[in-house]
Write a protein that holds these residues in place. Structure first.
Motif, PDB file in Angstrom:
ATOM      1  N   ALA A 129       0.844  -1.207   0.000  1.00  0.00           N
ATOM      2  CA  ALA A 129       0.000   0.000   0.000  1.00  0.00           C
ATOM      3  C   ALA A 129       0.878   1.256   0.000  1.00  0.00           C
ATOM      4  O   ALA A 129       0.592   2.232  -0.693  1.00  0.00           O
ATOM      5  CB  ALA A 129      -0.923  -0.001   1.223  1.00  0.00           C
ATOM      6  N   ARG A 130       1.971   1.198   0.771  1.00  0.00           N
ATOM      7  CA  ARG A 130       2.847   2.367   0.856  1.00  0.00           C
ATOM      8  C   ARG A 130       3.510   2.646  -0.503  1.00  0.00           C
ATOM      9  O   ARG A 130       3.634   3.813  -0.912  1.00  0.00           O
ATOM     10  CB  ARG A 130       3.904   2.144   1.943  1.00  0.00           C
ATOM     11  CG  ARG A 130       4.707   3.391   2.179  1.00  0.00           C
ATOM     12  CD  ARG A 130       5.513   3.380   3.446  1.00  0.00           C
ATOM     13  NE  ARG A 130       6.314   4.578   3.401  1.00  0.00           N
ATOM     14  CZ  ARG A 130       7.613   4.614   3.108  1.00  0.00           C
ATOM     15  NH1 ARG A 130       8.283   3.496   2.927  1.00  0.00           N
ATOM     16  NH2 ARG A 130       8.245   5.768   3.032  1.00  0.00           N
ATOM     17  N   ARG A 131       3.892   1.582  -1.183  1.00  0.00           N
ATOM     18  CA  ARG A 131       4.529   1.753  -2.502  1.00  0.00           C
ATOM     19  C   ARG A 131       3.585   2.407  -3.509  1.00  0.00           C
ATOM     20  O   ARG A 131       4.028   2.974  -4.497  1.00  0.00           O
ATOM     21  CB  ARG A 131       4.997   0.398  -3.044  1.00  0.00           C
ATOM     22  CG  ARG A 131       6.393   0.007  -2.552  1.00  0.00           C
ATOM     23  CD  ARG A 131       6.959  -1.142  -3.362  1.00  0.00           C
ATOM     24  NE  ARG A 131       6.181  -2.364  -3.176  1.00  0.00           N
ATOM     25  CZ  ARG A 131       6.420  -3.255  -2.200  1.00  0.00           C
ATOM     26  NH1 ARG A 131       7.397  -3.067  -1.340  1.00  0.00           N
ATOM     27  NH2 ARG A 131       5.689  -4.330  -2.097  1.00  0.00           N
ATOM     28  N   ARG A 132       2.249   2.314  -3.254  1.00  0.00           N
ATOM     29  CA  ARG A 132       1.285   2.923  -4.168  1.00  0.00           C
ATOM     30  C   ARG A 132       1.233   4.442  -4.045  1.00  0.00           C
ATOM     31  O   ARG A 132       0.522   5.104  -4.797  1.00  0.00           O
ATOM     32  CB  ARG A 132      -0.107   2.341  -3.929  1.00  0.00           C
ATOM     33  CG  ARG A 132      -0.203   0.927  -4.447  1.00  0.00           C
ATOM     34  CD  ARG A 132      -1.398   0.191  -3.899  1.00  0.00           C
ATOM     35  NE  ARG A 132      -1.316  -1.204  -4.324  1.00  0.00           N
ATOM     36  CZ  ARG A 132      -1.953  -1.708  -5.383  1.00  0.00           C
ATOM     37  NH1 ARG A 132      -2.737  -0.930  -6.116  1.00  0.00           N
ATOM     38  NH2 ARG A 132      -1.798  -2.963  -5.728  1.00  0.00           N
ATOM     39  N   GLY A 133       1.910   5.003  -3.008  1.00  0.00           N
ATOM     40  CA  GLY A 133       2.007   6.460  -2.966  1.00  0.00           C
ATOM     41  C   GLY A 133       1.912   7.096  -1.596  1.00  0.00           C
ATOM     42  O   GLY A 133       2.333   8.234  -1.419  1.00  0.00           O
ATOM     43  N   ALA A 134       1.345   6.396  -0.596  1.00  0.00           N
ATOM     44  CA  ALA A 134       1.204   7.013   0.725  1.00  0.00           C
ATOM     45  C   ALA A 134       2.574   7.124   1.397  1.00  0.00           C
ATOM     46  O   ALA A 134       3.381   6.201   1.312  1.00  0.00           O
ATOM     47  CB  ALA A 134       0.263   6.181   1.599  1.00  0.00           C
ATOM     48  N   HIS A 135       2.830   8.232   2.085  1.00  0.00           N
ATOM     49  CA  HIS A 135       4.094   8.381   2.801  1.00  0.00           C
ATOM     50  C   HIS A 135       4.179   7.387   3.944  1.00  0.00           C
ATOM     51  O   HIS A 135       5.241   6.845   4.218  1.00  0.00           O
ATOM     52  CB  HIS A 135       4.251   9.822   3.312  1.00  0.00           C
ATOM     53  CG  HIS A 135       4.523  10.776   2.204  1.00  0.00           C
ATOM     54  ND1 HIS A 135       5.764  11.329   1.966  1.00  0.00           N
ATOM     55  CD2 HIS A 135       3.723  11.245   1.216  1.00  0.00           C
ATOM     56  CE1 HIS A 135       5.700  12.099   0.906  1.00  0.00           C
ATOM     57  NE2 HIS A 135       4.463  12.072   0.433  1.00  0.00           N
ATOM     58  N   ALA A 136       3.045   7.181   4.610  1.00  0.00           N
ATOM     59  CA  ALA A 136       3.001   6.207   5.697  1.00  0.00           C
ATOM     60  C   ALA A 136       1.671   5.477   5.627  1.00  0.00           C
ATOM     61  O   ALA A 136       0.664   6.045   5.190  1.00  0.00           O
ATOM     62  CB  ALA A 136       3.159   6.902   7.051  1.00  0.00           C
ATOM     63  N   VAL A 137       1.700   4.210   6.044  1.00  0.00           N
ATOM     64  CA  VAL A 137       0.472   3.414   6.114  1.00  0.00           C
ATOM     65  C   VAL A 137       0.373   2.846   7.525  1.00  0.00           C
ATOM     66  O   VAL A 137       1.323   2.230   8.010  1.00  0.00           O
ATOM     67  CB  VAL A 137       0.481   2.257   5.085  1.00  0.00           C
ATOM     68  CG1 VAL A 137      -0.805   1.431   5.197  1.00  0.00           C
ATOM     69  CG2 VAL A 137       0.661   2.788   3.659  1.00  0.00           C
ATOM     70  N   VAL A 138      -0.759   3.083   8.178  1.00  0.00           N
ATOM     71  CA  VAL A 138      -1.022   2.445   9.467  1.00  0.00           C
ATOM     72  C   VAL A 138      -2.219   1.522   9.264  1.00  0.00           C
ATOM     73  O   VAL A 138      -3.327   1.989   8.990  1.00  0.00           O
ATOM     74  CB  VAL A 138      -1.294   3.478  10.575  1.00  0.00           C
ATOM     75  CG1 VAL A 138      -1.666   2.765  11.881  1.00  0.00           C
ATOM     76  CG2 VAL A 138      -0.070   4.363  10.789  1.00  0.00           C
ATOM     77  N   ALA A 139      -1.959   0.221   9.340  1.00  0.00           N
ATOM     78  CA  ALA A 139      -3.025  -0.759   9.144  1.00  0.00           C
ATOM     79  C   ALA A 139      -3.579  -1.151  10.499  1.00  0.00           C
ATOM     80  O   ALA A 139      -2.817  -1.410  11.431  1.00  0.00           O
ATOM     81  CB  ALA A 139      -2.476  -1.980   8.420  1.00  0.00           C
ATOM     82  N   SER A 140      -4.918  -1.178  10.608  1.00  0.00           N
ATOM     83  CA  SER A 140      -5.486  -1.637  11.881  1.00  0.00           C
ATOM     84  C   SER A 140      -5.753  -3.134  11.768  1.00  0.00           C
ATOM     85  O   SER A 140      -6.321  -3.616  10.797  1.00  0.00           O
ATOM     86  CB  SER A 140      -6.741  -0.848  12.239  1.00  0.00           C
ATOM     87  OG  SER A 140      -7.720  -1.015  11.267  1.00  0.00           O
ATOM     88  N   LEU A 141      -5.288  -3.850  12.779  1.00  0.00           N
ATOM     89  CA  LEU A 141      -5.382  -5.310  12.792  1.00  0.00           C
ATOM     90  C   LEU A 141      -6.434  -5.753  13.805  1.00  0.00           C
ATOM     91  O   LEU A 141      -6.308  -6.795  14.447  1.00  0.00           O
ATOM     92  CB  LEU A 141      -4.015  -5.920  13.127  1.00  0.00           C
ATOM     93  CG  LEU A 141      -2.833  -5.418  12.288  1.00  0.00           C
ATOM     94  CD1 LEU A 141      -1.522  -6.027  12.781  1.00  0.00           C
ATOM     95  CD2 LEU A 141      -3.047  -5.752  10.808  1.00  0.00           C
ATOM     96  N   GLY A 142      -7.473  -4.929  13.957  1.00  0.00           N
ATOM     97  CA  GLY A 142      -8.559  -5.263  14.878  1.00  0.00           C
ATOM     98  C   GLY A 142      -8.055  -5.363  16.300  1.00  0.00           C
ATOM     99  O   GLY A 142      -7.296  -4.492  16.754  1.00  0.00           O
ATOM    100  N   PRO A 143      -8.445  -6.412  17.036  1.00  0.00           N
ATOM    101  CA  PRO A 143      -8.061  -6.510  18.455  1.00  0.00           C
ATOM    102  C   PRO A 143      -6.556  -6.616  18.683  1.00  0.00           C
ATOM    103  O   PRO A 143      -6.084  -6.420  19.800  1.00  0.00           O
ATOM    104  CB  PRO A 143      -8.776  -7.783  18.933  1.00  0.00           C
ATOM    105  CG  PRO A 143      -9.210  -8.509  17.706  1.00  0.00           C
ATOM    106  CD  PRO A 143      -9.294  -7.525  16.594  1.00  0.00           C
TER     107      PRO A 143
END
Lengths: 308, 308
Positions: free
Chosen positions: B205-219
């Motif tokens: 996802a980051r390689r697609r253009g976002a400077h940073a990606v924070v993924a939520s992994l639920g609990p």
């Protein structure tokens, strides 16, 4: 003028979804809003039949405002009494595939003693000009369970015929005040009388004080026990469709015949045809005038031999 | 000032019922109404943390009026742009027994080209005064799928950090406009990248253009892939409860840390603690400040050894 009373008016919202699956998220594809509550539905049908009709009861809050905005273009007069609380919404979630609906009914605003007094003043004034009164639906929180009995007595004191269409304890109390007509369905009748057999239950209900009882038997039509005789009215074939509002259309048919002084068989034919035309209409709670006219001549009304 | 954008605001209605059973009638025992839409939720949490917060997006019709009335007493500034259509409602039907909810989401009003232009004018003015911008939630009908990409570019042109929290094609297009941060959940990430393994999908996802990606992994907390490193942040134990609004609270935590110039581990600890405090709160979408403070020091943030 015919007066219909809806103490717990509602904004009826219909949500179209693909299929309702508990504990998942649904995209609502279509939203329909209609002014509702049983007396409002009765008034809409009466107006469509050409009767001068007035709607009273309570409306309040934002939802009450939306309800009144939706009533404004209809050929019924809005005599709703303001209430501080917010008029309830009902949400009918309709599955696109099956047409089955899931109903979510908000409780409605609590009506205070001053609001009830204001309503009684408005009611007595409206009743004086009425040819008939219909008292319809559930009681909102705060209104005493004998409220319909009180409204029945006041209409009778003004010599105005009064029809009661409610259920449970308000029906039980209301019948004892001797309304001209009650229109329970089979379930309401069974709860009231403890009897399951329709003719027995209908006669029992009448003995509790109503001058006439018209029981709705769902797709099989109506059963009437009256001072003039006992009749069954049935459509040419049992109708299948959405029963929402079918009972309200039957009440409208009975009122329409009553104010025109029609004989019972004619009143019952109107009520049965309107009810069937409502079940057959594509939109929930609407009725199709052409279907009604076509059905009217094809309703069978049979007099029951034994005494009421 | 932090600006949150909610193009498809909502009046969030919660109905308490005993248990939802399709194709039956339910008495709603309790009705709660809250101003909603993801950006509105983010703003509410930011305001509770003491940040100067402005809400923009669209509001219209009666429901839009109710939404604005409910926003008025909150410590956020209402900069919503009027729209001719009616703001959507969402209905969450909560089973009393299990707490499970069934969600019904109206589509929202169609936004016309003139309304979109009026919004862009308001947005550019608000962005000039903003320390950060959050773009949140779904697009209402009528708004082109590249709208978020456009809003990301305008924020970047004004040198204002921009966070994007949406899904599907608007997320795909938005990422390509190089936002400072996106916060997809595991499902959104998998749909975007085709990868199921969180670290791989987040890097993709980051390689697609976002400077940073924070993924939520639920609990299990959050996974962050940033220019400064890769971290996992987790609560002391996985939390169970109502996840409504947990993602929005995480966005608020990330924004709060961003505008204060906090390091990534601190930002992630705030986001994880806020998210967990939202899941644990008794009311859906609310968070408990005491729980948040207590959890904050107990969040584990672990740096990932390999390069992002």
């Amino acid at each position: 003028m015919i007066l219909t009373v809806t103490l717990n008016t509602a904004l009826d919202i219909t949500y179209q979804v693909d299929a309702l699956t508990p504990h998942t998220t649904h995209r609502v594809t279509d939203v329909i809003e209609r002014p509702g509550g049983k007396g409002v539905n009765v008034a809409r049908v009466l107006a469509a039949l050409g009767h001068d009709t007035v709607v009273t009861g309570f409306a309040g809050g934002t939802t009450g405002g939306v309800l009144r905005d939706l009533l404004a273009p209809l050929p019924v007069r809005d005599a709703l009494v303001p209430v501080a609380g917010t008029t309830r919404r009902t949400v009918a979630v309709a599955d696109a595939a099956t047409g089955d609906t899931t109903q979510l009914n908000e409780p409605g605003p609590t009506v205070g003693p001053d609001e009830w007094s204001a309503f009684l003043t408005a009611y007595e004034e409206l009743v004086r000009d009425a040819d008939a009164v219909a008292l319809c639906g559930s009681l909102p929180p705060g209104i005493h369970v004998g409220a319909y009995a009180d409204l029945v007595r006041r209409a009778r004191a003004a010599s105005v015929p009064v029809v009661l269409d409610t259920s449970g304890e308000p029906l039980r109390r209301g019948i004892a005040a001797r309304p001209d007509l009650v229109k329970p369905n089979a379930d309401e009748l069974a709860r009231l009388t403890g009897a399951r057999e329709p003719l027995r239950a209908t006669r029992d209900a009448r003995r509790r004080g109503a001058h006439a009882v018209v029981a709705s038997l769902g797709p099989d039509g109506l059963l009437a026990v009256t001072p003039d005789g006992t009749w069954r009215a049935a459509p040419p074939e049992p109708v299948r469709g959405n029963p929402t509002g079918a009972g309200d259309s039957a009440v409208a048919g009975l009122l329409s015949g009553l104010v025109e002084g029609a004989a019972w068989p004619d009143r019952l034919a109107r009520a049965t045809a309107l009810s069937a035309a409502t079940v057959l209409a594509p939109a929930a709670g609407e009725f199709d005038m052409a279907t009604y006219r076509e059905l009217l001549s094809r309703i069978t009304v049979t007099e029951h031999a034994t005494a009421a």
